[in-house]
Write an enzyme that holds these catalytic residues in place. Structure first.
Site, mmCIF file in Angstrom:
data_model
loop_
_atom_site.group_PDB
_atom_site.id
_atom_site.type_symbol
_atom_site.label_atom_id
_atom_site.label_comp_id
_atom_site.label_asym_id
_atom_site.label_seq_id
_atom_site.Cartn_x
_atom_site.Cartn_y
_atom_site.Cartn_z
ATOM 1 N N CYS A 62 -5.014 9.639 -3.457
ATOM 2 C CA CYS A 62 -4.312 8.694 -2.582
ATOM 3 C C CYS A 62 -2.877 8.480 -3.055
ATOM 4 C CB CYS A 62 -5.004 7.336 -2.572
ATOM 5 S SG CYS A 62 -6.649 7.356 -1.887
ATOM 6 N N ARG B 34 0.396 -1.840 7.447
ATOM 7 C CA ARG B 34 0.990 -0.646 6.837
ATOM 8 C C ARG B 34 2.032 0.031 7.734
ATOM 9 N NH1 ARG B 34 -2.795 3.258 3.403
ATOM 10 N NH2 ARG B 34 -0.700 3.705 2.623
ATOM 11 N N ASP C 170 0.814 -1.222 0.000
ATOM 12 C CA ASP C 170 0.000 0.000 0.000
ATOM 13 C C ASP C 170 0.847 1.271 0.000
ATOM 14 O OD1 ASP C 170 -2.566 -0.980 -0.211
ATOM 15 O OD2 ASP C 170 -2.922 -1.067 1.958
ATOM 16 N N ARG D 201 -9.733 5.747 10.613
ATOM 17 C CA ARG D 201 -8.270 5.623 10.702
ATOM 18 C C ARG D 201 -7.701 6.644 11.707
ATOM 19 N NH1 ARG D 201 -6.468 2.792 6.037
ATOM 20 N NH2 ARG D 201 -8.092 1.279 5.539
ATOM 21 N N HIS E 4 -11.236 7.372 4.475
ATOM 22 C CA HIS E 4 -10.295 8.493 4.614
ATOM 23 C C HIS E 4 -11.026 9.752 4.146
ATOM 24 C CE1 HIS E 4 -6.345 5.966 4.227
ATOM 25 N NE2 HIS E 4 -6.440 6.428 5.452
HETATM 26 N N1 ARG Z 1 -5.284 0.132 0.883
HETATM 27 C C1 ARG Z 1 -5.034 1.414 1.455
HETATM 28 C C2 ARG Z 1 -5.621 1.461 2.849
HETATM 29 O O1 ARG Z 1 -6.691 0.951 3.050
HETATM 30 C C3 ARG Z 1 -5.590 2.512 0.590
HETATM 31 C C4 ARG Z 1 -5.207 3.880 1.053
HETATM 32 C C5 ARG Z 1 -5.806 4.965 0.232
HETATM 33 N N2 ARG Z 1 -5.266 6.222 0.573
HETATM 34 C C6 ARG Z 1 -5.962 7.360 0.724
HETATM 35 N N3 ARG Z 1 -5.302 8.455 0.891
HETATM 36 N N4 ARG Z 1 -7.264 7.358 0.782
HETATM 37 O O2 ARG Z 1 -5.048 2.006 3.771
#
Ligand code: ARG
Length: 282
Positions: free
Chosen positions: A275, A102, A77, A148, A177
């Site tokens: 992203c 991550r 990612d 998040r 996000h």
């Molecule tokens: N697979 C990543 C996650 O779920 C995607 C992140 C996308 N980034 C963003 N800035 N929205 O963390």
């Protein structure tokens, strides 16, 4: 007599940017941490790379500088560079990821940013996922929470950067996000502008956004559902998904120039143009 004519579209000015991107050499979908990710759907690695190269070339064609962070094996990612930090004129805040998958990206980005002259990078104590959830719009630092980045992180960032933070609660897991629910169209403090999808926010946050940006463009479910909000604007050109055709028309009506770039492979990880693009300087 009341005029039914729309206001004439404003003349929009592009401001040159410095972006940071991460080549998807190690991109794949090997775990699922958002509703877009499905390990059973194959990713075409070659196509992902070609689409990413097109995004980078598009930014460059529009006059922006793109720095490339090398990806790290085992961190698929990392291509979503927006999650690498929050870079502001008043300092750079590093990230701490909500998911252990991550975690390794945080230090990789922090070290690279310091070596590239964007440091020192504050290593956060609380969970924050960088520009995925933290978006500067003129004087306002908009900050998402709910999936998040945490409210405790908002307080930490306010302290570190010595500025106010506008906390916005995200309520739909597809829009986990802030940058999946809101586009920063113009970050000039003289005429800040955003577009946002109301369904992604709770009632109190919708009120906050209405107060801050009266008359801002509000998009619909269909636009948000193709990750249309996840767009990169330089104040004039808006790089967005070609699937968000209606959004593109609305933007055109407001004087912006939509620039569609297909990132279908990167969408499989739950990310679009924004992203993949960290704004390091406007
Ligand atoms: N697979 C990543 C996650 O779920 C995607 C992140 C996308 N980034 C963003 N800035 N929205 O963390």
């Amino acid at each position: 007599m009341t005029s039914t004519l729309a206001e004439p579209a404003a003349v929009r000015t592009a401001r040159p940017r410095r972006f940071v991107m991460c080549r998807p050499d190690h991109f794949t979908v090997s775990y699922e941490i958002n509703p877009w990710m499905d390990r059973t759907r194959a990713v075409d690695a070659e196509l992902a790379l070609a689409q990413w190269e097109t995004l980078k070339a598009t930014h460059e064609r529009l006059g922006h500088v793109v720095d490339v962070v090398p990806g790290v094996a085992g961190l698929p990612d990392m291509v979503y560079a927006a999650n690498g930090a929050l870079v502001t004129a008043g300092g750079t805040v590093g990230v701490r990821f909500a998911h252990p998958e991550r975690a390794g990206e945080a230090e990789a980005y922090a070290r690279w940013l310091e070596a590239a002259g964007f440091g020192p990078v504050h290593r956060p104590v609380e969970v924050n996922e960088g520009e995925g959830d933290l978006l500067l719009v003129g004087e306002h630092l908009l900050a998402g929470f709910g999936f998040r980045t945490t409210r405790a992180a908002h307080a930490e960032i306010a302290r570190v950067l010595d500025r106010d933070v506008v906390s916005l609660r995200l309520v739909d897991p597809r829009f986990y996000h802030l940058d999946t629910a809101l586009t920063v169209l113009d970050d000039d403090p003289a005429h800040p502008d955003v577009a946002w999808f109301p369904g992604a926010f709770d009632a109190a946050s919708r009120e906050v956004l209405e107060d801050l940006f009266p008359g801002a463009l509000r998009t619909d479910e269909a636009t948000a559902a193709v990750l249309g909000m996840n767009a990169v604007s330089d104040g004039r050109h808006v790089v967005l998904s070609p699937a968000a055709a209606q959004y593109a028309e609305l933007l055109r009506g407001r004087g912006y120039e939509p620039v569609p770039v297909d990132l279908s492979e990167l969408l499989k990880g739950g990310g679009g143009a924004k992203c993949c693009t960290l704004l390091a300087r406007s």
